[in-house]
Scaffold this active site. Structure first.
Site, PDB file in Angstrom:
ATOM      1  N   HIS A 141       0.813  -1.229   0.000  1.00 39.47           N
ATOM      2  CA  HIS A 141       0.000   0.000   0.000  1.00 39.47           C
ATOM      3  C   HIS A 141       0.850   1.285   0.000  1.00 39.47           C
ATOM      4  CE1 HIS A 141      -3.600  -2.402   1.003  1.00 39.47           C
ATOM      5  NE2 HIS A 141      -2.931  -2.939   1.995  1.00 39.47           N
TER       6      HIS A 141
HETATM    7  O1  RIB Z   1      -5.186   0.044   4.506  1.00 42.29           O
HETATM    8  C1  RIB Z   1      -3.784   0.069   4.379  1.00 42.29           C
HETATM    9  C2  RIB Z   1      -3.185   1.093   5.293  1.00 42.29           C
HETATM   10  O2  RIB Z   1      -3.424   0.731   6.645  1.00 42.29           O
HETATM   11  C3  RIB Z   1      -1.648   1.161   5.165  1.00 42.29           C
HETATM   12  O3  RIB Z   1      -1.222   2.459   5.450  1.00 42.29           O
HETATM   13  C4  RIB Z   1      -1.169   0.215   6.227  1.00 42.29           C
HETATM   14  O4  RIB Z   1       0.131   0.549   6.716  1.00 42.29           O
HETATM   15  C5  RIB Z   1      -2.197   0.459   7.303  1.00 42.29           C
HETATM   16  O5  RIB Z   1      -1.787   1.605   8.032  1.00 42.29           O
END
Ligand code: RIB
Ligand code: CA
Length: 312
Positions: free
Chosen positions: A239
């Site tokens: 992500h």
């Molecule tokens: O949904 C993904 C996000 O949530 C990313 O930033 C991961 O590190 C968590 O914080």
């Protein structure tokens, strides 16, 4: 390209770790500081992790400012320590005494600064609630968060829609502090959103993992176990580094301008058109992953450059 002056607000977090390492080893980015927020693990854990990531690559000169905590954690995804059992030692350098809120309030009035938010928006919302007038001085905020359901893929559980990963409608960073997200998106600050519609296209395969430093590969492999078990795929989503890649290489992404609304259940809605927000909806996924692998190569955490390896 001129160097982008960047502050990263983060809740490391395995994917945050890769994002921080990528920013540190990108010649187009001048990483000014890290501010931490409670999210994937407690604020104590995320601050400890931010410090030890910097120490691992000998960059303890980058200051870390500890911030506030959001309501939820994701230890079941990132492990109890937040870095999937990473063995790296604690940093010899502590966080700065000034709070993240104090630092951000002071720094964000300076021109030419981009703020990347990789966790719940608790810190930025606190700054804007204390000083609403800052909204028209903040040049650019790029966040990982939200989901608009424009992408879906079939997995063990059936069809996974890019709208939520905590609930079917809500993504973790928004869900963890819905009121903070509403403050940020209603403030008038120019926000670019990197949603699940992007990150769920950027799945890391086992083949790519094998091309990494064994310690980093092990951390990611344990982090992806959650997605593999949940979806039945052999890959997991990377992500947060998408935020850094967009800042350094916007050509890898397609952005649509409009207005993002935060829904009461933590979902996100988007109306394209005139507005101060942008949502990224397309990505060159292989180009992005190669960019990250090349940054890791430059960090000394990977034995060879990914494109060189692919040429063999
Ligand atoms: O949904 C993904 C996000 O949530 C990313 O930033 C991961 O590190 C968590 O914080
Ligand atoms: Ca994060």
């Amino acid at each position: 390209m001129m160097q982008q002056r960047l502050i990263i607000d983060t809740d490391p977090g395995v994917d945050d770790m890769i994002a921080i390492l990528s920013a540190l080893h990108c010649q187009d980015i001048d990483l000014l500081a890290l501010t931490t927020v409670g999210g994937n693990v407690s604020i104590e854990g995320t601050t400890r992790n931010a410090l030890r990531i910097l120490a691992r690559v000998n960059r303890t000169g980058v200051p870390v400012y500890a911030g506030l905590s959001a309501a939820h954690t994701a230890q079941h995804v990132h492990g109890g320590d937040g870095l999937s059992g990473c063995s790296w030692p604690d940093s010899p350098v502590p966080a700065r005494p000034e709070s993240a809120i104090g630092f951000l309030t002071r720094e964000l009035t300076n021109s030419g600064i981009t703020l990347a938010c990789l966790g719940p928006l608790t810190n930025l919302a606190a700054v804007l609630k204390a000083k609403p007038e800052l909204a028209c001085q903040i040049e650019r905020v790029v966040i990982m968060g939200g989901g608009f359901g424009t992408y879906s893929f079939r997995a063990g559980e059936g069809v996974i829609e890019s709208r939520g990963n905590v609930t079917p409608e809500a993504e973790f960073n928004i869900y963890s502090d819905i009121s903070a997200a509403r403050v940020v998106f209603e403030s008038g600050v120019p926000v670019t959103v990197v949603p699940l519609d992007i990150s769920q296209r950027t799945l890391v395969s086992q083949v790519r993992l094998e091309r990494l430093d064994p310690v980093v590969a092990g951390i990611l492999d344990r982090y992806f176990a959650f997605s593999r078990e949940r979806w039945g795929t052999d890959a997991g989503p990377l992500h947060d580094p998408n935020v850094i890649a967009y800042i350094a290489r916007p050509d890898l992404y397609t952005a649509v301008r409009g207005t993002v609304t935060i829904l009461p259940n933590g979902g996100t809605d988007f109306e394209a058109g005139a507005g101060v927000h942008q949502v990224l909806l397309q990505v060159d996924a292989e180009g992005y992953l190669d960019w990250v692998w090349d940054r890791l190569s430059e960090s000394g955490l990977q034995p060879f450059n990914s494109s060189a390896k692919r040429a063999e």
